[in-house]
Scaffold this active site. Sequence first.
Site, PDB file in Angstrom:
ATOM      1  N   HIS A  20      -4.736  -0.703   5.791  1.00 42.94           N
ATOM      2  CA  HIS A  20      -4.379   0.098   6.969  1.00 42.94           C
ATOM      3  C   HIS A  20      -5.389  -0.030   8.109  1.00 42.94           C
ATOM      4  O   HIS A  20      -5.982   0.947   8.552  1.00 42.94           O
ATOM      5  CB  HIS A  20      -4.163   1.565   6.596  1.00 42.94           C
ATOM      6  N   LEU A  72      -5.394   9.271   7.813  1.00 47.71           N
ATOM      7  CA  LEU A  72      -6.711   8.642   7.761  1.00 47.71           C
ATOM      8  C   LEU A  72      -6.558   7.229   7.232  1.00 47.71           C
ATOM      9  O   LEU A  72      -5.918   7.046   6.178  1.00 47.71           O
ATOM     10  CB  LEU A  72      -7.667   9.449   6.867  1.00 47.71           C
ATOM     11  N   HIS A 100       0.867  -1.189   0.000  1.00 50.46           N
ATOM     12  CA  HIS A 100       0.000   0.000   0.000  1.00 50.46           C
ATOM     13  C   HIS A 100       0.895   1.226   0.000  1.00 50.46           C
ATOM     14  O   HIS A 100       1.463   1.603   1.025  1.00 50.46           O
ATOM     15  CB  HIS A 100      -0.903   0.018   1.238  1.00 50.46           C
ATOM     16  N   HIS A 128       1.616   5.341  -1.706  1.00 49.27           N
ATOM     17  CA  HIS A 128       1.304   6.535  -2.498  1.00 49.27           C
ATOM     18  C   HIS A 128       2.613   7.111  -3.044  1.00 49.27           C
ATOM     19  O   HIS A 128       3.493   7.482  -2.264  1.00 49.27           O
ATOM     20  CB  HIS A 128       0.595   7.586  -1.646  1.00 49.27           C
ATOM     21  N   LEU A 129       2.724   7.182  -4.358  1.00 52.94           N
ATOM     22  CA  LEU A 129       3.925   7.730  -4.993  1.00 52.94           C
ATOM     23  C   LEU A 129       3.707   9.132  -5.559  1.00 52.94           C
ATOM     24  O   LEU A 129       4.668   9.790  -5.946  1.00 52.94           O
ATOM     25  CB  LEU A 129       4.387   6.809  -6.121  1.00 52.94           C
ATOM     26  N   ARG A 130       2.435   9.569  -5.628  1.00 50.92           N
ATOM     27  CA  ARG A 130       2.107  10.859  -6.243  1.00 50.92           C
ATOM     28  C   ARG A 130       2.566  10.868  -7.701  1.00 50.92           C
ATOM     29  O   ARG A 130       2.647   9.849  -8.365  1.00 50.92           O
ATOM     30  CB  ARG A 130       2.690  12.030  -5.437  1.00 50.92           C
ATOM     31  N   LYS A 146      -9.336  -0.291  -6.175  1.00 48.82           N
ATOM     32  CA  LYS A 146      -9.315   0.354  -4.864  1.00 48.82           C
ATOM     33  C   LYS A 146     -10.646   1.042  -4.585  1.00 48.82           C
ATOM     34  O   LYS A 146     -11.119   1.852  -5.387  1.00 48.82           O
ATOM     35  CB  LYS A 146      -8.189   1.397  -4.793  1.00 48.82           C
ATOM     36  N   ASP A 205       1.236   2.646   3.586  1.00 53.00           N
ATOM     37  CA  ASP A 205       0.373   3.799   3.319  1.00 53.00           C
ATOM     38  C   ASP A 205       1.178   5.094   3.355  1.00 53.00           C
ATOM     39  O   ASP A 205       0.666   6.152   3.717  1.00 53.00           O
ATOM     40  CB  ASP A 205      -0.794   3.866   4.316  1.00 53.00           C
ATOM     41  N   HIS A 212     -10.579   1.101   1.574  1.00 58.43           N
ATOM     42  CA  HIS A 212     -10.362   2.073   2.634  1.00 58.43           C
ATOM     43  C   HIS A 212     -11.578   1.924   3.548  1.00 58.43           C
ATOM     44  O   HIS A 212     -12.671   2.405   3.234  1.00 58.43           O
ATOM     45  CB  HIS A 212     -10.269   3.490   2.068  1.00 58.43           C
TER      46      HIS A 212
END
Length: 358
Positions: free
Chosen positions: A182, A227, A17, A19-21, A106, A255, A144
């Site tokens: 998460h 979150l 999990h 996030h690479l943007r 997702k 995350d 999520h």
Amino acid sequence: MQEITKSMKIIRPDDWHLHLRDGAMLSAVLPHTARQFTRAIVMPNLQPPVTTVDLALAYKTRILKAAEESGLEGRFQPLMTLYLTDNTSVSEVIKAKESGKVYAFKLYPAGATTNSDAGVTDLLANCTEVLEKMQQLGMPLLVHGEVTDPEIDIFDREAVFIDRVLIPLRKALPALKIVMEHITTSEGAQYVRDSEEGIAATITPQHLLYNRNSIFVGGVRPHYYCLPILKREKHRKALIDAAISGNARFFLGTDSAPHAKDRKESACGCAGCYSAYHAMALYAKAFEENNALDKLEGFASLHGPAFYGLSPNNDYIVLEKLTQSDSANIPQELDIDGQKLVPLGAGEQLLWRVADHA
């Protein structure tokens, strides 16, 4: 020279999990992940979101280009995901499976977290046909797990999600593979542990190391705000028990979510903790504090690939334990293309590091 008191060699882990943007931020943070992890499930909540196979493949190309430009060509494999919406089509699910390059869809409940405005408003009412096709094709759904009902307390949203969404979903589609991402509560850990086959959960370093008090020590500390939000100490302990249990349903997912410092430290700061810089050192700390370093390799390197039907990696990393006097502090901030980025636990002592050799 730093003195090393012990080291441990484990199969190179993956991040299930991440996030690479995009753009400059992607180029800046990718090397932190690639130094520790071979593969990562890449989140699709860009602006605009990654809702189609074509968008996912274009994003993958940008990730691989960033890796090549950082001298990491061939050392990192992004596993792409699609953002599920009320309008996702069955044909897109088929296309995703046939591509061989999209590994999951997702679920963001609309309004649940960063860039989730295009998320699903009513899962079973709007997405049943799509979910049925995912079940048929063995395509996992990553959730999520929070409701967004404003009448539900923010600390209760995961537990309510289990009752309102997850239990009905699994009753309707019992063979659908699900990752509850998460998890943050004892209810989440218990539900995943006790359910029928086909469900798993990722656990972040922040939810293993910190409880909700960390957000408010000496004032509001926005770099601990994520979150789902950090919970009570009893929930942190439940997550520790799950992570160190050896149960293959629980595995690593950082995350890690980079946000520029000024976007975190603002009147309406972004949710997300940046942990990719030192993720394995943080996990090693959590496992060592609970006398469970022997369980770290399973959690970090074996359980995730097994759930996704993949083989473990065939190389290794070495985690080194430093002496108290020679340990390093987590940087107060990182310079990311002229922007400041604050890593999780900034300023705290860290006794573990990933070696430059294996």
